[in-house]
Design a protein around this motif. Structure first.
Motif, PDB file in Angstrom:
ATOM      1  N   ASP A  28     -14.896 -12.818 -20.061  1.00 39.22           N
ATOM      2  CA  ASP A  28     -15.974 -14.071 -19.925  1.00 39.22           C
ATOM      3  C   ASP A  28     -15.814 -14.714 -18.478  1.00 39.22           C
ATOM      4  O   ASP A  28     -17.040 -14.928 -18.005  1.00 39.22           O
ATOM      5  CB  ASP A  28     -15.114 -15.050 -20.482  1.00 39.22           C
ATOM      6  N   ILE A  29     -14.880 -14.419 -17.696  1.00 39.27           N
ATOM      7  CA  ILE A  29     -15.136 -14.863 -16.297  1.00 39.27           C
ATOM      8  C   ILE A  29     -15.829 -13.974 -15.501  1.00 39.27           C
ATOM      9  O   ILE A  29     -16.650 -14.341 -14.756  1.00 39.27           O
ATOM     10  CB  ILE A  29     -13.528 -14.690 -15.579  1.00 39.27           C
ATOM     11  N   VAL A  30     -15.814 -12.519 -15.693  1.00 39.31           N
ATOM     12  CA  VAL A  30     -16.647 -11.654 -14.969  1.00 39.31           C
ATOM     13  C   VAL A  30     -18.162 -12.237 -15.103  1.00 39.31           C
ATOM     14  O   VAL A  30     -19.048 -11.898 -14.208  1.00 39.31           O
ATOM     15  CB  VAL A  30     -16.110 -10.050 -15.318  1.00 39.31           C
ATOM     16  N   VAL A  31     -18.277 -12.126 -16.128  1.00 43.76           N
ATOM     17  CA  VAL A  31     -19.822 -12.657 -16.623  1.00 43.76           C
ATOM     18  C   VAL A  31     -20.323 -13.761 -16.123  1.00 43.76           C
ATOM     19  O   VAL A  31     -21.494 -13.947 -15.983  1.00 43.76           O
ATOM     20  CB  VAL A  31     -20.289 -12.104 -17.928  1.00 43.76           C
ATOM     21  N   SER A  32     -19.354 -14.738 -15.965  1.00 44.74           N
ATOM     22  CA  SER A  32     -19.909 -16.161 -15.751  1.00 44.74           C
ATOM     23  C   SER A  32     -19.552 -16.618 -14.132  1.00 44.74           C
ATOM     24  O   SER A  32     -20.431 -17.602 -13.512  1.00 44.74           O
ATOM     25  CB  SER A  32     -19.131 -17.102 -16.633  1.00 44.74           C
ATOM     26  N   ILE A  33     -18.996 -15.812 -13.377  1.00 38.88           N
ATOM     27  CA  ILE A  33     -18.616 -16.314 -11.908  1.00 38.88           C
ATOM     28  C   ILE A  33     -19.972 -15.735 -11.176  1.00 38.88           C
ATOM     29  O   ILE A  33     -20.628 -14.981 -11.219  1.00 38.88           O
ATOM     30  CB  ILE A  33     -17.491 -15.473 -11.323  1.00 38.88           C
ATOM     31  N   PRO A  34     -20.182 -16.696 -10.193  1.00 35.65           N
ATOM     32  CA  PRO A  34     -21.430 -16.510  -9.150  1.00 35.65           C
ATOM     33  C   PRO A  34     -21.176 -15.272  -8.271  1.00 35.65           C
ATOM     34  O   PRO A  34     -19.917 -15.081  -8.014  1.00 35.65           O
ATOM     35  CB  PRO A  34     -21.590 -18.015  -8.427  1.00 35.65           C
ATOM     36  N   ALA A  35     -22.241 -15.407  -7.302  1.00 38.37           N
ATOM     37  CA  ALA A  35     -22.074 -14.276  -6.317  1.00 38.37           C
ATOM     38  C   ALA A  35     -20.823 -14.803  -5.411  1.00 38.37           C
ATOM     39  O   ALA A  35     -20.657 -15.842  -5.242  1.00 38.37           O
ATOM     40  CB  ALA A  35     -23.264 -14.233  -5.504  1.00 38.37           C
ATOM     41  N   ARG A  36     -20.344 -13.972  -4.590  1.00 32.51           N
ATOM     42  CA  ARG A  36     -19.463 -14.192  -3.456  1.00 32.51           C
ATOM     43  C   ARG A  36     -18.006 -14.745  -4.037  1.00 32.51           C
ATOM     44  O   ARG A  36     -17.395 -15.732  -3.579  1.00 32.51           O
ATOM     45  CB  ARG A  36     -20.063 -14.864  -2.396  1.00 32.51           C
ATOM     46  N   THR A  37     -18.085 -14.554  -5.476  1.00 36.74           N
ATOM     47  CA  THR A  37     -16.686 -15.145  -6.375  1.00 36.74           C
ATOM     48  C   THR A  37     -16.051 -13.784  -6.768  1.00 36.74           C
ATOM     49  O   THR A  37     -16.670 -13.036  -7.068  1.00 36.74           O
ATOM     50  CB  THR A  37     -16.929 -16.160  -7.103  1.00 36.74           C
ATOM     51  N   ILE A  79     -13.066  -7.722  -8.516  1.00 39.26           N
ATOM     52  CA  ILE A  79     -14.135  -7.614  -9.424  1.00 39.26           C
ATOM     53  C   ILE A  79     -15.073  -8.992  -8.902  1.00 39.26           C
ATOM     54  O   ILE A  79     -14.710 -10.098  -9.096  1.00 39.26           O
ATOM     55  CB  ILE A  79     -13.721  -7.605 -10.767  1.00 39.26           C
ATOM     56  N   LEU A  80     -16.287  -8.405  -8.594  1.00 34.15           N
ATOM     57  CA  LEU A  80     -17.552  -9.558  -8.340  1.00 34.15           C
ATOM     58  C   LEU A  80     -18.425  -9.658  -9.726  1.00 34.15           C
ATOM     59  O   LEU A  80     -17.963  -8.784 -10.635  1.00 34.15           O
ATOM     60  CB  LEU A  80     -18.360  -9.038  -7.245  1.00 34.15           C
ATOM     61  N   SER A  81     -19.300 -10.420  -9.781  1.00 33.80           N
ATOM     62  CA  SER A  81     -19.994 -10.678 -11.094  1.00 33.80           C
ATOM     63  C   SER A  81     -20.681  -9.543 -11.499  1.00 33.80           C
ATOM     64  O   SER A  81     -21.116  -8.485 -10.682  1.00 33.80           O
ATOM     65  CB  SER A  81     -21.002 -11.794 -10.457  1.00 33.80           C
ATOM     66  N   MET A  82     -20.672  -9.313 -12.767  1.00 38.99           N
ATOM     67  CA  MET A  82     -21.334  -8.391 -13.453  1.00 38.99           C
ATOM     68  C   MET A  82     -21.744  -8.691 -15.046  1.00 38.99           C
ATOM     69  O   MET A  82     -20.917  -9.603 -15.402  1.00 38.99           O
ATOM     70  CB  MET A  82     -20.419  -6.977 -13.697  1.00 38.99           C
ATOM     71  N   LYS A  83     -23.089  -8.263 -15.325  1.00 39.14           N
ATOM     72  CA  LYS A  83     -23.596  -9.003 -16.585  1.00 39.14           C
ATOM     73  C   LYS A  83     -23.404  -7.781 -17.712  1.00 39.14           C
ATOM     74  O   LYS A  83     -23.266  -8.258 -18.866  1.00 39.14           O
ATOM     75  CB  LYS A  83     -25.115  -9.347 -16.385  1.00 39.14           C
ATOM     76  N   GLY A  86     -25.983  -6.917  -4.594  1.00 37.60           N
ATOM     77  CA  GLY A  86     -26.000  -8.165  -4.024  1.00 37.60           C
ATOM     78  C   GLY A  86     -25.028  -9.161  -4.078  1.00 37.60           C
ATOM     79  O   GLY A  86     -25.316 -10.379  -3.731  1.00 37.60           O
ATOM     80  N   MET A  87     -24.078  -8.831  -4.964  1.00 37.12           N
ATOM     81  CA  MET A  87     -22.931  -9.914  -5.016  1.00 37.12           C
ATOM     82  C   MET A  87     -22.072 -10.149  -3.828  1.00 37.12           C
ATOM     83  O   MET A  87     -21.293 -10.879  -4.027  1.00 37.12           O
ATOM     84  CB  MET A  87     -22.364  -9.467  -6.423  1.00 37.12           C
ATOM     85  N   GLY A  88     -22.150  -9.123  -2.982  1.00 37.13           N
ATOM     86  CA  GLY A  88     -21.389  -9.210  -1.837  1.00 37.13           C
ATOM     87  C   GLY A  88     -20.228  -8.083  -1.641  1.00 37.13           C
ATOM     88  O   GLY A  88     -19.206  -8.353  -0.972  1.00 37.13           O
ATOM     89  N   LYS A  89     -20.420  -7.049  -2.261  1.00 36.78           N
ATOM     90  CA  LYS A  89     -19.419  -5.651  -2.290  1.00 36.78           C
ATOM     91  C   LYS A  89     -19.101  -5.416  -0.780  1.00 36.78           C
ATOM     92  O   LYS A  89     -18.203  -5.275  -0.435  1.00 36.78           O
ATOM     93  CB  LYS A  89     -19.952  -4.583  -3.032  1.00 36.78           C
TER      94      LYS A  89
END
Ligand SMILES: Nc1ncnc2c1ncn2[C@@H]1O[C@H](COP(=O)(O)OP(=O)(O)O)[C@@H](O)[C@H]1O
Ligand SMILES: [Mg+2]
Length: 356
Positions: A301-310, A277-281, A22-25
Protein backbone atom coordinates in the motif's frame (compact mmCIF):
# COMPACT_ATOMS: atom_id res chain seq x y z
CA UNK A 1 23.86 11.23 6.78
CA UNK A 2 21.91 11.90 3.57
CA UNK A 3 19.78 8.76 3.74
CA UNK A 4 19.52 7.03 7.12
CA UNK A 5 21.36 3.87 6.17
CA UNK A 6 24.29 1.95 7.53
CA UNK A 7 26.35 2.19 4.36
CA UNK A 8 28.88 -0.34 5.58
CA UNK A 9 26.12 -2.94 5.97
CA UNK A 10 24.44 -1.87 2.73
CA UNK A 11 27.56 -2.52 0.69
CA UNK A 12 28.23 -5.96 2.19
CA UNK A 13 25.49 -7.78 0.25
CA UNK A 14 23.58 -7.36 -3.03
CA UNK A 15 20.91 -4.64 -2.92
CA UNK A 16 18.49 -2.92 -5.28
CA UNK A 17 16.95 0.42 -6.17
CA UNK A 18 13.48 -0.07 -7.68
CA UNK A 19 11.01 2.50 -8.98
CA UNK A 20 9.09 3.74 -11.99
CA UNK A 21 10.80 5.90 -14.62
CA UNK A 22 11.11 9.50 -13.52
CA UNK A 23 10.69 8.77 -9.80
CA UNK A 24 14.34 9.58 -9.04
CA UNK A 25 16.32 6.32 -9.30
CA UNK A 26 19.35 7.80 -11.06
CA UNK A 27 19.60 10.75 -8.69
CA UNK A 28 19.15 8.43 -5.72
CA UNK A 29 21.91 6.25 -7.11
CA UNK A 30 24.16 9.31 -7.28
CA UNK A 31 23.35 10.18 -3.65
CA UNK A 32 24.10 6.59 -2.58
CA UNK A 33 27.41 6.60 -4.50
CA UNK A 34 28.47 9.95 -3.01
CA UNK A 35 27.62 8.64 0.46
CA UNK A 36 29.57 5.42 -0.07
CA UNK A 37 32.59 7.44 -1.21
CA UNK A 38 32.35 10.07 1.51
CA UNK A 39 32.17 7.35 4.18
CA UNK A 40 34.97 5.34 2.55
CA UNK A 41 33.14 2.02 2.88
CA UNK A 42 33.71 0.91 -0.71
CA UNK A 43 34.59 1.99 -4.21
CA UNK A 44 31.94 2.01 -6.92
CA UNK A 45 31.74 1.04 -10.59
CA UNK A 46 29.23 2.84 -12.81
CA UNK A 47 28.21 2.10 -16.38
CA UNK A 48 27.41 5.71 -17.23
CA UNK A 49 25.11 5.35 -20.22
CA UNK A 50 23.87 8.93 -20.30
CA UNK A 51 27.02 10.73 -19.15
CA UNK A 52 25.50 11.68 -15.80
CA UNK A 53 28.04 10.55 -13.24
CA UNK A 54 31.34 12.14 -14.31
CA UNK A 55 32.07 15.77 -13.53
CA UNK A 56 28.72 17.27 -14.60
CA UNK A 57 25.65 15.42 -15.83
CA UNK A 58 24.95 15.86 -19.54
CA UNK A 59 21.21 15.52 -18.87
CA UNK A 60 20.62 17.95 -15.97
CA UNK A 61 24.06 19.47 -15.29
CA UNK A 62 24.12 18.27 -11.67
CA UNK A 63 27.61 17.55 -10.32
CA UNK A 64 28.75 13.92 -10.50
CA UNK A 65 31.14 11.69 -8.59
CA UNK A 66 34.24 13.10 -10.19
CA UNK A 67 33.17 16.59 -9.17
CA UNK A 68 33.00 15.69 -5.47
CA UNK A 69 35.76 13.07 -5.34
CA UNK A 70 38.25 13.80 -8.11
CA UNK A 71 41.03 11.92 -6.30
CA UNK A 72 38.91 8.79 -5.81
CA UNK A 73 37.26 8.52 -9.22
CA UNK A 74 38.75 7.56 -12.59
CA UNK A 75 36.82 8.17 -15.79
CA UNK A 76 36.95 5.94 -18.84
CA UNK A 77 35.01 6.44 -22.06
CA UNK A 78 33.94 4.45 -25.10
CA UNK A 79 33.76 7.66 -27.09
CA UNK A 80 36.99 9.04 -28.62
CA UNK A 81 35.24 12.43 -28.63
CA UNK A 82 35.46 12.62 -24.82
CA UNK A 83 38.98 13.83 -24.03
CA UNK A 84 38.38 14.21 -20.31
CA UNK A 85 38.43 10.43 -19.79
CA UNK A 86 40.75 7.53 -20.58
CA UNK A 87 39.79 5.49 -23.66
CA UNK A 88 38.23 2.11 -22.92
CA UNK A 89 38.98 -0.56 -25.49
CA UNK A 90 38.44 -4.30 -25.49
CA UNK A 91 40.31 -6.85 -27.54
CA UNK A 92 37.98 -8.88 -29.75
CA UNK A 93 39.64 -12.06 -28.50
CA UNK A 94 37.96 -11.51 -25.12
CA UNK A 95 34.44 -11.85 -26.55
CA UNK A 96 32.49 -14.98 -25.57
CA UNK A 97 29.22 -16.46 -26.89
CA UNK A 98 27.34 -15.26 -23.79
CA UNK A 99 28.22 -11.63 -24.57
CA UNK A 100 26.57 -11.97 -27.96
CA UNK A 101 23.52 -13.79 -26.55
CA UNK A 102 22.97 -11.02 -23.98
CA UNK A 103 23.61 -8.22 -26.49
CA UNK A 104 20.95 -9.49 -28.92
CA UNK A 105 18.53 -10.78 -26.25
CA UNK A 106 16.47 -12.78 -28.76
CA UNK A 107 18.72 -15.25 -30.60
CA UNK A 108 16.82 -18.42 -31.46
CA UNK A 109 17.95 -21.76 -29.94
CA UNK A 110 19.44 -22.93 -33.30
CA UNK A 111 21.38 -19.65 -33.54
CA UNK A 112 22.69 -20.13 -30.01
CA UNK A 113 23.68 -23.69 -30.95
CA UNK A 114 25.54 -22.42 -34.02
CA UNK A 115 27.29 -19.85 -31.86
CA UNK A 116 28.61 -22.50 -29.47
CA UNK A 117 29.56 -24.86 -32.32
CA UNK A 118 31.67 -22.10 -33.87
CA UNK A 119 33.12 -21.17 -30.50
CA UNK A 120 34.30 -24.74 -29.90
CA UNK A 121 35.94 -25.06 -33.30
CA UNK A 122 37.43 -21.60 -33.67
CA UNK A 123 41.07 -20.60 -34.01
CA UNK A 124 40.52 -16.85 -34.35
CA UNK A 125 38.45 -14.44 -32.32
CA UNK A 126 34.78 -15.35 -32.18
CA UNK A 127 33.47 -12.42 -34.24
CA UNK A 128 35.79 -12.94 -37.23
CA UNK A 129 35.23 -16.68 -37.02
CA UNK A 130 31.45 -16.18 -37.26
CA UNK A 131 31.86 -13.80 -40.19
CA UNK A 132 34.00 -16.31 -42.07
CA UNK A 133 32.14 -19.45 -41.06
CA UNK A 134 30.85 -21.76 -43.81
CA UNK A 135 28.57 -24.75 -43.55
CA UNK A 136 31.43 -26.91 -44.88
CA UNK A 137 33.58 -25.87 -41.95
CA UNK A 138 30.75 -26.21 -39.41
CA UNK A 139 28.47 -28.97 -40.76
CA UNK A 140 26.74 -29.39 -37.40
CA UNK A 141 25.38 -25.86 -37.40
CA UNK A 142 21.90 -25.34 -38.84
CA UNK A 143 22.52 -23.60 -42.23
CA UNK A 144 19.82 -20.94 -42.00
CA UNK A 145 20.64 -20.30 -38.33
CA UNK A 146 24.28 -19.80 -39.27
CA UNK A 147 23.32 -17.32 -41.98
CA UNK A 148 21.00 -15.47 -39.62
CA UNK A 149 23.75 -15.27 -37.04
CA UNK A 150 26.16 -13.88 -39.63
CA UNK A 151 23.66 -11.21 -40.61
CA UNK A 152 23.07 -10.22 -36.99
CA UNK A 153 26.75 -10.11 -36.06
CA UNK A 154 27.31 -7.30 -38.56
CA UNK A 155 25.55 -5.04 -36.10
CA UNK A 156 28.59 -5.27 -33.84
CA UNK A 157 30.74 -3.60 -36.54
CA UNK A 158 29.69 -0.20 -35.28
CA UNK A 159 31.40 -0.81 -31.92
CA UNK A 160 34.57 1.22 -32.35
CA UNK A 161 35.69 0.22 -28.85
CA UNK A 162 36.28 -3.38 -29.94
CA UNK A 163 39.74 -3.71 -31.47
CA UNK A 164 42.20 -6.39 -32.35
CA UNK A 165 45.24 -6.60 -30.10
CA UNK A 166 44.31 -3.64 -27.90
CA UNK A 167 42.70 -3.87 -24.47
CA UNK A 168 42.58 -1.34 -21.63
CA UNK A 169 40.77 -3.50 -19.09
CA UNK A 170 44.04 -4.23 -17.29
CA UNK A 171 44.65 -0.52 -16.92
CA UNK A 172 41.22 -0.26 -15.31
CA UNK A 173 41.84 -3.23 -13.00
CA UNK A 174 45.13 -1.70 -11.80
CA UNK A 175 43.23 1.42 -10.75
CA UNK A 176 40.57 -0.68 -9.01
CA UNK A 177 43.32 -2.58 -7.21
CA UNK A 178 44.49 0.80 -5.91
CA UNK A 179 41.05 1.56 -4.50
CA UNK A 180 39.79 3.83 -7.30
CA UNK A 181 36.15 4.08 -8.33
CA UNK A 182 35.34 3.86 -12.02
CA UNK A 183 32.86 5.82 -14.13
CA UNK A 184 32.64 4.32 -17.61
CA UNK A 185 31.10 6.93 -19.90
CA UNK A 186 29.25 5.59 -22.95
CA UNK A 187 29.32 8.89 -24.83
CA UNK A 188 27.89 8.48 -28.33
CA UNK A 189 26.94 4.85 -27.54
CA UNK A 190 24.60 6.02 -24.75
CA UNK A 191 21.42 5.33 -26.72
CA UNK A 192 22.68 2.01 -27.98
CA UNK A 193 21.14 -0.59 -25.65
CA UNK A 194 23.07 -3.33 -27.39
CA UNK A 195 26.41 -1.67 -26.58
CA UNK A 196 25.45 -1.53 -22.91
CA UNK A 197 24.29 -5.14 -22.67
CA UNK A 198 27.34 -6.38 -24.54
CA UNK A 199 29.90 -4.40 -22.60
CA UNK A 200 28.42 -4.73 -19.12
CA UNK A 201 28.41 -8.50 -19.56
CA UNK A 202 32.05 -8.61 -20.65
CA UNK A 203 33.27 -6.28 -17.91
CA UNK A 204 31.30 -8.01 -15.14
CA UNK A 205 32.64 -11.41 -16.17
CA UNK A 206 36.21 -10.17 -16.17
CA UNK A 207 35.74 -8.37 -12.85
CA UNK A 208 34.25 -11.52 -11.37
CA UNK A 209 37.24 -13.58 -12.52
CA UNK A 210 39.68 -11.04 -11.09
CA UNK A 211 37.83 -10.84 -7.77
CA UNK A 212 37.61 -14.63 -7.50
CA UNK A 213 41.37 -14.94 -7.73
CA UNK A 214 42.52 -11.87 -5.82
CA UNK A 215 41.78 -9.97 -2.66
CA UNK A 216 40.91 -6.64 -4.25
CA UNK A 217 39.31 -3.61 -2.56
CA UNK A 218 35.59 -3.71 -1.91
CA UNK A 219 33.65 -2.60 -5.02
CA UNK A 220 29.94 -2.02 -5.65
CA UNK A 221 28.94 -2.59 -9.27
CA UNK A 222 25.78 -0.63 -10.19
CA UNK A 223 23.64 -2.21 -12.87
CA UNK A 224 20.85 -0.18 -14.52
CA UNK A 225 18.20 -2.04 -16.54
CA UNK A 226 19.02 -5.05 -14.38
CA UNK A 227 16.11 -7.10 -15.77
CA UNK A 228 17.76 -7.21 -19.19
CA UNK A 229 20.49 -9.34 -17.62
CA UNK A 230 18.44 -11.14 -15.02
CA UNK A 231 15.25 -12.14 -16.83
CA UNK A 232 14.46 -15.84 -16.47
CA UNK A 233 15.94 -17.64 -19.50
CA UNK A 234 18.74 -15.13 -19.97
CA UNK A 235 20.16 -14.89 -16.45
CA UNK A 236 22.06 -18.15 -16.84
CA UNK A 237 24.22 -16.59 -19.55
CA UNK A 238 25.48 -13.83 -17.28
CA UNK A 239 27.71 -13.60 -14.27
CA UNK A 240 25.20 -11.19 -12.73
CA UNK A 241 23.04 -14.10 -11.71
CA UNK A 242 25.86 -15.56 -9.66
CA UNK A 243 26.85 -12.14 -8.30
CA UNK A 244 23.30 -11.43 -7.17
CA UNK A 245 23.14 -14.70 -5.26
CA UNK A 246 26.60 -14.38 -3.76
CA UNK A 247 26.24 -14.95 -0.03
CA UNK A 248 29.78 -15.76 1.08
CA UNK A 249 32.04 -12.82 1.84
CA UNK A 250 32.95 -11.48 -1.58
CA UNK A 251 34.37 -8.04 -2.32
CA UNK A 252 32.44 -7.49 -5.54
CA UNK A 253 28.86 -6.48 -4.71
CA UNK A 254 26.00 -6.05 -7.17
CA UNK A 255 23.51 -3.18 -6.89
CA UNK A 256 20.49 -3.55 -9.17
CA UNK A 257 18.63 -0.54 -10.52
CA UNK A 258 15.37 -1.28 -12.27
CA UNK A 259 11.95 0.02 -13.21
CA UNK A 260 10.46 -3.43 -13.92
CA UNK A 261 11.38 -5.74 -11.03
CA UNK A 262 8.71 -8.23 -12.12
CA UNK A 263 10.95 -9.14 -15.06
CA UNK A 264 13.82 -10.14 -12.79
CA UNK A 265 14.21 -13.83 -12.00
CA UNK A 266 12.35 -14.41 -8.72
CA UNK A 267 15.18 -16.39 -7.14
CA UNK A 268 17.46 -13.38 -7.53
CA UNK A 269 14.95 -10.82 -6.31
CA UNK A 270 14.09 -12.70 -3.15
CA UNK A 271 17.71 -12.82 -1.99
CA UNK A 272 18.40 -9.08 -1.89
CA UNK A 273 19.60 -7.97 1.54
CA UNK A 274 18.40 -4.38 1.11
CA UNK A 275 15.83 -2.60 -1.05
CA UNK A 276 15.45 1.11 -1.76
CA UNK A 277 11.97 1.34 -3.25
CA UNK A 278 10.51 4.36 -5.02
CA UNK A 279 6.94 4.72 -6.24
CA UNK A 280 5.55 1.86 -8.36
CA UNK A 281 2.01 1.25 -9.60
CA UNK A 282 2.06 -1.99 -11.56
CA UNK A 283 0.94 -4.71 -9.08
CA UNK A 284 3.34 -7.35 -10.45
CA UNK A 285 6.29 -4.96 -10.04
CA UNK A 286 5.30 -4.05 -6.50
CA UNK A 287 4.92 -7.75 -5.70
CA UNK A 288 8.38 -8.59 -7.10
CA UNK A 289 10.09 -5.59 -5.54
CA UNK A 290 8.93 -6.95 -2.18
CA UNK A 291 9.69 -10.62 -2.87
CA UNK A 292 10.88 -12.33 0.29
CA UNK A 293 10.01 -9.37 2.54
CA UNK A 294 7.92 -10.16 5.64
CA UNK A 295 4.59 -8.30 6.04
CA UNK A 296 4.49 -7.62 2.33
CA UNK A 297 0.86 -6.44 2.22
CA UNK A 298 1.62 -3.59 4.60
CA UNK A 299 4.39 -2.23 2.36
CA UNK A 300 2.48 -2.74 -0.90
CA UNK A 301 0.00 0.00 0.00
CA UNK A 302 2.87 2.34 0.78
CA UNK A 303 4.75 1.67 -2.47
CA UNK A 304 1.69 2.44 -4.62
CA UNK A 305 0.81 5.61 -2.74
CA UNK A 306 4.15 7.39 -2.09
CA UNK A 307 4.98 10.39 -4.33
CA UNK A 308 8.15 10.81 -6.45
CA UNK A 309 11.44 11.27 -4.61
CA UNK A 310 10.10 9.39 -1.59
CA UNK A 311 11.73 6.18 -0.56
CA UNK A 312 10.80 3.01 1.30
CA UNK A 313 13.89 1.45 2.90
CA UNK A 314 13.84 -2.23 3.79
CA UNK A 315 16.68 -4.50 4.87
CA UNK A 316 19.48 -5.09 7.34
CA UNK A 317 21.16 -1.73 6.72
CA UNK A 318 18.32 0.06 8.51
CA UNK A 319 17.04 -0.59 12.03
CA UNK A 320 13.35 -0.53 11.11
CA UNK A 321 11.70 -0.20 7.69
CA UNK A 322 11.39 3.51 7.02
CA UNK A 323 9.82 5.92 4.53
CA UNK A 324 11.97 9.00 3.85
CA UNK A 325 11.95 12.02 1.55
CA UNK A 326 15.00 11.97 -0.68
CA UNK A 327 17.11 15.08 -0.20
CA UNK A 328 17.25 17.68 -2.96
CA UNK A 329 20.36 16.79 -4.91
CA UNK A 330 21.15 20.48 -5.29
CA UNK A 331 22.07 20.39 -1.60
CA UNK A 332 24.53 17.53 -2.02
CA UNK A 333 27.49 19.87 -2.04
CA UNK A 334 26.56 21.45 1.30
CA UNK A 335 25.79 18.05 2.82
CA UNK A 336 29.13 16.64 1.79
CA UNK A 337 30.89 19.78 3.04
CA UNK A 338 29.14 19.47 6.39
CA UNK A 339 30.19 15.88 6.56
CA UNK A 340 33.76 16.84 5.86
CA UNK A 341 33.73 19.63 8.45
CA UNK A 342 32.40 17.19 11.05
CA UNK A 343 35.16 14.80 10.03
CA UNK A 344 37.79 17.45 10.51
CA UNK A 345 36.31 18.23 13.96
CA UNK A 346 36.66 14.56 14.85
CA UNK A 347 40.27 14.50 13.77
CA UNK A 348 40.92 17.71 15.70
CA UNK A 349 39.42 16.16 18.86
CA UNK A 350 41.53 13.05 18.46
CA UNK A 351 44.69 15.04 17.95
CA UNK A 352 43.70 16.98 21.08
CA UNK A 353 43.71 13.70 22.95
CA UNK A 354 47.07 12.72 21.58
CA UNK A 355 48.79 16.04 22.04
CA UNK A 356 47.04 16.96 25.29
N1 LIG B 1 16.60 14.05 -5.16
C1 LIG B 1 16.41 14.84 -6.21
N2 LIG B 1 16.85 16.13 -6.17
C2 LIG B 1 16.68 16.95 -7.23
N3 LIG B 1 16.09 16.59 -8.39
C3 LIG B 1 15.62 15.33 -8.50
C4 LIG B 1 15.76 14.38 -7.43
N4 LIG B 1 15.22 13.21 -7.82
C5 LIG B 1 14.78 13.41 -9.08
N5 LIG B 1 15.00 14.67 -9.49
C6 LIG B 1 14.62 15.24 -10.80
O1 LIG B 1 13.78 14.34 -11.48
C7 LIG B 1 14.36 13.91 -12.71
C8 LIG B 1 14.14 12.41 -12.88
O2 LIG B 1 14.89 11.71 -11.92
P1 LIG B 1 15.76 10.42 -12.30
O3 LIG B 1 16.62 10.11 -11.13
O4 LIG B 1 16.44 10.62 -13.61
O5 LIG B 1 14.60 9.33 -12.44
P2 LIG B 1 14.65 7.83 -12.92
O6 LIG B 1 16.09 7.44 -12.99
O7 LIG B 1 13.89 7.07 -11.89
O8 LIG B 1 13.97 7.80 -14.24
C9 LIG B 1 15.83 14.29 -12.62
O9 LIG B 1 16.39 14.67 -13.86
C10 LIG B 1 15.84 15.45 -11.67
O10 LIG B 1 15.67 16.66 -12.37
MG1 LIG C 1 17.28 6.78 -14.62
Amino acid sequence: CEIPLDYKKLTEKPFAIFGRTGMGKSILCKIVCNSILSKDVSSVFIFDMHSEYGTFSKTDNTPGLNFFFPEKVEMFTLDPGNREAKPFIIDSKNIRPEDIIIAFQDLSPPMIDALYIINRGRKNDLISEIKNATIEKYPNAHPSALQALQRRIMRLNRFGFVMEGNDTFNQMITLIKNGKSIVLDFGKYGRDAMAYLFLANIIARRLYNEYSENDYPHLVLFLEEAHKFLAPGIASYTIFDRLARETRKFNLILALIDQRPSRIDEEVGSQLANRLILSMKEPSDVESALAGVPDKTLWKDIVVSIPARTLLLLGDAIRVPTVVDIMDYNNMRTRLNKFNIKDIDEIAKQSGKIFG
